[in-house]
Design a protein around this motif. Structure first.
Motif, PDB file in Angstrom:
ATOM      1  N   GLU A   1      33.947  31.170  47.723  1.00 27.85           N
ATOM      2  CA  GLU A   1      35.379  31.127  48.017  1.00 27.85           C
ATOM      3  C   GLU A   1      36.117  30.211  47.056  1.00 27.85           C
ATOM      4  OE1 GLU A   1      37.491  32.861  50.011  1.00 27.85           O
ATOM      5  OE2 GLU A   1      35.714  34.127  50.169  1.00 27.85           O
ATOM      6  N   ILE A   2      35.496  29.080  46.705  1.00 30.95           N
ATOM      7  CA  ILE A   2      36.109  28.181  45.719  1.00 30.95           C
ATOM      8  C   ILE A   2      36.259  28.908  44.383  1.00 30.95           C
ATOM      9  CG2 ILE A   2      35.586  26.173  44.257  1.00 30.95           C
ATOM     10  CD1 ILE A   2      34.635  24.741  46.765  1.00 30.95           C
ATOM     11  N   ALA A   3      35.217  29.607  43.960  1.00 30.00           N
ATOM     12  CA  ALA A   3      35.275  30.352  42.698  1.00 30.00           C
ATOM     13  C   ALA A   3      36.382  31.402  42.745  1.00 30.00           C
ATOM     14  CB  ALA A   3      33.924  31.006  42.423  1.00 30.00           C
ATOM     15  N   ARG A   4      36.497  32.085  43.862  1.00 29.48           N
ATOM     16  CA  ARG A   4      37.551  33.097  44.000  1.00 29.48           C
ATOM     17  C   ARG A   4      38.936  32.479  43.870  1.00 29.48           C
ATOM     18  NH1 ARG A   4      34.582  35.718  48.498  1.00 29.48           N
ATOM     19  NH2 ARG A   4      33.718  37.681  47.717  1.00 29.48           N
ATOM     20  N   GLU A   5      39.151  31.360  44.551  1.00 27.43           N
ATOM     21  CA  GLU A   5      40.454  30.699  44.482  1.00 27.43           C
ATOM     22  C   GLU A   5      40.810  30.328  43.045  1.00 27.43           C
ATOM     23  OE1 GLU A   5      42.892  29.727  46.974  1.00 27.43           O
ATOM     24  OE2 GLU A   5      41.824  31.413  47.877  1.00 27.43           O
ATOM     25  N   LEU A   6      39.828  29.818  42.325  1.00 26.19           N
ATOM     26  CA  LEU A   6      40.080  29.415  40.939  1.00 26.19           C
ATOM     27  C   LEU A   6      40.409  30.609  40.054  1.00 26.19           C
ATOM     28  CD1 LEU A   6      37.212  26.784  40.477  1.00 26.19           C
ATOM     29  CD2 LEU A   6      39.634  26.338  40.916  1.00 26.19           C
ATOM     30  N   VAL A   7      39.716  31.708  40.275  1.00 27.14           N
ATOM     31  CA  VAL A   7      39.899  32.896  39.436  1.00 27.14           C
ATOM     32  C   VAL A   7      41.148  33.675  39.846  1.00 27.14           C
ATOM     33  CG1 VAL A   7      38.907  35.139  38.807  1.00 27.14           C
ATOM     34  CG2 VAL A   7      37.460  33.098  38.846  1.00 27.14           C
ATOM     35  N   VAL A   8      41.278  33.963  41.133  1.00 21.87           N
ATOM     36  CA  VAL A   8      42.399  34.781  41.612  1.00 21.87           C
ATOM     37  C   VAL A   8      43.736  34.139  41.295  1.00 21.87           C
ATOM     38  CG1 VAL A   8      43.545  35.631  43.705  1.00 21.87           C
ATOM     39  CG2 VAL A   8      41.085  35.927  43.428  1.00 21.87           C
TER      40      VAL A   8
ATOM     41  N   ALA B   1      33.307  36.154  40.946  1.00 21.18           N
ATOM     42  CA  ALA B   1      34.752  36.179  41.193  1.00 21.18           C
ATOM     43  C   ALA B   1      35.481  36.953  40.092  1.00 21.18           C
ATOM     44  CB  ALA B   1      35.285  34.754  41.289  1.00 21.18           C
ATOM     45  N   PHE B   2      35.059  36.748  38.851  1.00 21.89           N
ATOM     46  CA  PHE B   2      35.660  37.486  37.727  1.00 21.89           C
ATOM     47  C   PHE B   2      35.403  38.990  37.846  1.00 21.89           C
ATOM     48  CE2 PHE B   2      35.520  33.474  35.050  1.00 21.89           C
ATOM     49  CZ  PHE B   2      36.900  33.431  34.835  1.00 21.89           C
ATOM     50  N   LEU B   3      34.299  39.351  38.488  1.00 22.16           N
ATOM     51  CA  LEU B   3      33.895  40.753  38.562  1.00 22.16           C
ATOM     52  C   LEU B   3      34.391  41.447  39.840  1.00 22.16           C
ATOM     53  CD1 LEU B   3      30.234  40.457  37.218  1.00 22.16           C
ATOM     54  CD2 LEU B   3      32.199  41.487  36.047  1.00 22.16           C
ATOM     55  N   GLU B   4      35.470  40.957  40.393  1.00 22.69           N
ATOM     56  CA  GLU B   4      36.092  41.625  41.530  1.00 22.69           C
ATOM     57  C   GLU B   4      37.406  42.257  41.089  1.00 22.69           C
ATOM     58  OE1 GLU B   4      36.492  38.930  44.815  1.00 22.69           O
ATOM     59  OE2 GLU B   4      34.386  39.102  45.371  1.00 22.69           O
ATOM     60  N   PRO B   5      37.804  43.375  41.684  1.00 16.95           N
ATOM     61  CA  PRO B   5      39.056  44.052  41.309  1.00 16.95           C
ATOM     62  C   PRO B   5      40.260  43.323  41.899  1.00 16.95           C
ATOM     63  CG  PRO B   5      37.988  45.243  43.089  1.00 16.95           C
ATOM     64  CD  PRO B   5      37.056  44.125  42.712  1.00 16.95           C
ATOM     65  N   ILE B   6      40.584  42.202  41.329  1.00 21.18           N
ATOM     66  CA  ILE B   6      41.568  41.281  41.903  1.00 21.18           C
ATOM     67  C   ILE B   6      42.932  41.932  42.098  1.00 21.18           C
ATOM     68  CG2 ILE B   6      42.832  39.133  41.493  1.00 21.18           C
ATOM     69  CD1 ILE B   6      40.283  38.162  39.985  1.00 21.18           C
ATOM     70  N   GLU B   7      43.435  42.593  41.064  1.00 19.34           N
ATOM     71  CA  GLU B   7      44.781  43.166  41.163  1.00 19.34           C
ATOM     72  C   GLU B   7      44.839  44.264  42.220  1.00 19.34           C
ATOM     73  OE1 GLU B   7      47.356  41.761  39.828  1.00 19.34           O
ATOM     74  OE2 GLU B   7      45.938  40.307  38.994  1.00 19.34           O
ATOM     75  N   LEU B   8      43.799  45.080  42.301  1.00 20.53           N
ATOM     76  CA  LEU B   8      43.757  46.133  43.310  1.00 20.53           C
ATOM     77  C   LEU B   8      43.711  45.532  44.713  1.00 20.53           C
ATOM     78  CD1 LEU B   8      43.543  49.092  44.128  1.00 20.53           C
ATOM     79  CD2 LEU B   8      41.066  48.957  43.731  1.00 20.53           C
ATOM     80  N   LEU B   9      42.910  44.491  44.899  1.00 20.52           N
ATOM     81  CA  LEU B   9      42.827  43.839  46.196  1.00 20.52           C
ATOM     82  C   LEU B   9      44.157  43.193  46.590  1.00 20.52           C
ATOM     83  CD1 LEU B   9      39.301  42.214  45.766  1.00 20.52           C
ATOM     84  CD2 LEU B   9      39.899  43.967  47.451  1.00 20.52           C
ATOM     85  N   LYS B  10      44.851  42.607  45.628  1.00 18.93           N
ATOM     86  CA  LYS B  10      46.177  42.035  45.901  1.00 18.93           C
ATOM     87  C   LYS B  10      47.159  43.119  46.329  1.00 18.93           C
ATOM     88  CE  LYS B  10      46.211  37.951  42.869  1.00 18.93           C
ATOM     89  NZ  LYS B  10      46.853  37.354  41.670  1.00 18.93           N
TER      90      LYS B  10
END
Length: 420
Positions: free
Chosen positions: A308-315, A353-362
């Motif tokens: 979750e920390i990694a996600r927060e930093l990346v997202v 975290a980098f390998l998640e579809p961040i923009e699509l999830l947003k």
């Protein structure tokens, strides 16, 4: 060397992620630029070299007697070289003030850059940056549990001088290595039982910190951080440097706020604090640890909170304003292995975290499509990020998967066990 097996698995993973517009080559370029600050004190159980006979104080405890702890600066550097050789990327080393490398008999208020010259020369040879910490514990003038907030001005001045000199050493590190040094202040000050006056010690701490930071230092060379804590062994009822105190201090004095994962209530998470603090702070320092039953500083693993920390930093694009350091100490297992496990876990969490579809999830979140958001995040947990990690390790010239463990075991046999 990248084997055909690793290459083929990577190509398949690359295609899988590309379906969602994720460029794995670009992701690895981003990961390559992230520096993790490896903490020196894992290598010798926080003993240091100023006065090895001094008992470890400040509510800090290291358990275990695994053979091979470093006894000299040379042995510690040797162990660190082995650890760094098994971690992909180029990183930093975090030194505590007690890790001087000198034959002089000096006290904490006498440290100078020259006492760390060998560390600087070594770091430059290795291509590493250096971070620093004053050591406000394990000293007779800290035995009653107070340092910078001590009611005795003479003792308070001793620690102020120590911290002032620590900042100058941080500046020296930054100038010599060409990489900004983060100098972080943590103190153990507090009461075991309920105090009458909670305000006066905090006023003294505020005044002491203001005096320490009085001299301006170019932020290109040194950045100052302050670290809070909820409670400690010996300060169960009251800690002077609480989270609320340091948030206020850091934001009003333009300092980095250090968030240690073990320094909060067991139901609090650091990951949930990052976005809030990022709105008001110019920068943050993370001390990545694993609190089991609170601040026990277990070796970092890729658990839910780390992810979750990694996600927060990346997202939230916080990596540019966040400095990542490890902070754990375990004397019950191979100390070099502990470094490698912790650092590789942190890097793997960032990679995932980098390998998640961040923009699509947003986009799904904004549309209120929480079903798809949950479903996609769960499915991506089984996407082949491991193949991307293996390729990254091979491309950086470090062992793939558990191959590194054989190197550590051999190092233990050839080096560590001969220290007994």
């Amino acid at each position: 060397m990248i084997t055909s097996e690793v290459q083929e698995a990577y190509e398949l993973a690359k295609k899988a992620y590309a379906k969602y517009g994720i460029d794995t080559d670009r992701v690895l370029d981003q990961l390559k630029n992230i520096k993790i600050s490896l903490h020196c004190w894992q290598g010798d159980d926080v003993r240091g070299f100023i006065n090895k006979d001094q008992a470890l104080t400040g509510g800090i405890a290291v358990t275990g007697n695994y053979p091979g702890a470093a006894r000299t600066p040379d042995e510690l550097r040797q162990d660190l070289e082995k650890a760094f050789s098994l971690i992909p990327g180029k990183h930093k080393l975090n030194l505590h003030a007690i890790y001087v490398d000198t034959d002089e008999k000096i006290d904490f208020d006498e440290i100078e850059p020259r006492h760390y010259q060998k560390w600087v020369e070594w770091a430059k040879e290795q291509g590493l940056g250096l971070d620093f910490n004053p050591t406000c514990f394990s000293h007779p003038k800290a035995d009653d549990g107070f340092t910078l907030s001590h009611p005795n001005k003479e003792i308070r001045d001793f620690w102020i001088e120590h911290c002032k000199r620590s900042r100058k050493i941080g500046e020296y590190f930054g100038k010599e290595t060409g990489q900004t040094c983060v100098t972080n202040i943590w103190i153990p000050d507090g009461y075991k039982d309920i105090p009458v006056d909670r305000l006066a010690p905090r006023k003294r701490l505020e005044e002491a910190l203001d005096e320490i930071f009085e001299e301006e230092i170019d932020p290109k060379f040194n950045l100052d951080a302050v670290e809070s804590k909820l409670f400690g062994i010996g300060s169960e009822s009251y800690v002077v440097g609480s989270h609320e105190f340091y948030i206020g201090y850091a934001l009003t004095r333009n300092k980095l706020i250090c968030l240690d994962m073990g320094h909060f209530h067991p139901t609090e998470t650091v990951s949930n604090k990052l976005s809030a603090l990022s709105l008001y702070s110019n920068g943050m320092l993370l001390h990545v640890s694993r609190p089991v039953r609170w601040d026990s500083d277990h070796v970092v693993i890729m658990d839910d909170e780390l992810q979750e920390i990694a996600r927060e930093l990346v997202v939230n694009n916080l990596l540019e304003k966040t400095y990542i350091g490890l902070d754990f100490f375990d004397g019950s297992i191979n100390r070099v292995a502990a470094w490698v496990i912790g650092a590789r876990s942190m890097l793997k969490a960032l990679l995932r975290a980098f390998l998640e579809p961040i923009e699509l999830l947003k986009e799904m979140e904004l549309k209120g499509d929480y079903t798809s958001r949950l479903a996609l995040r769960e499915e991506f947990k089984s996407y082949p990020f491991g193949a991307v990690w293996d390729y990254y390790c091979a491309s950086q010239g470090v062992p793939v998967r558990e191959e590194w463990l054989a190197e550590v075991k051999n190092y233990e046999k050839e080096v560590l066990l001969k220290r007994i």
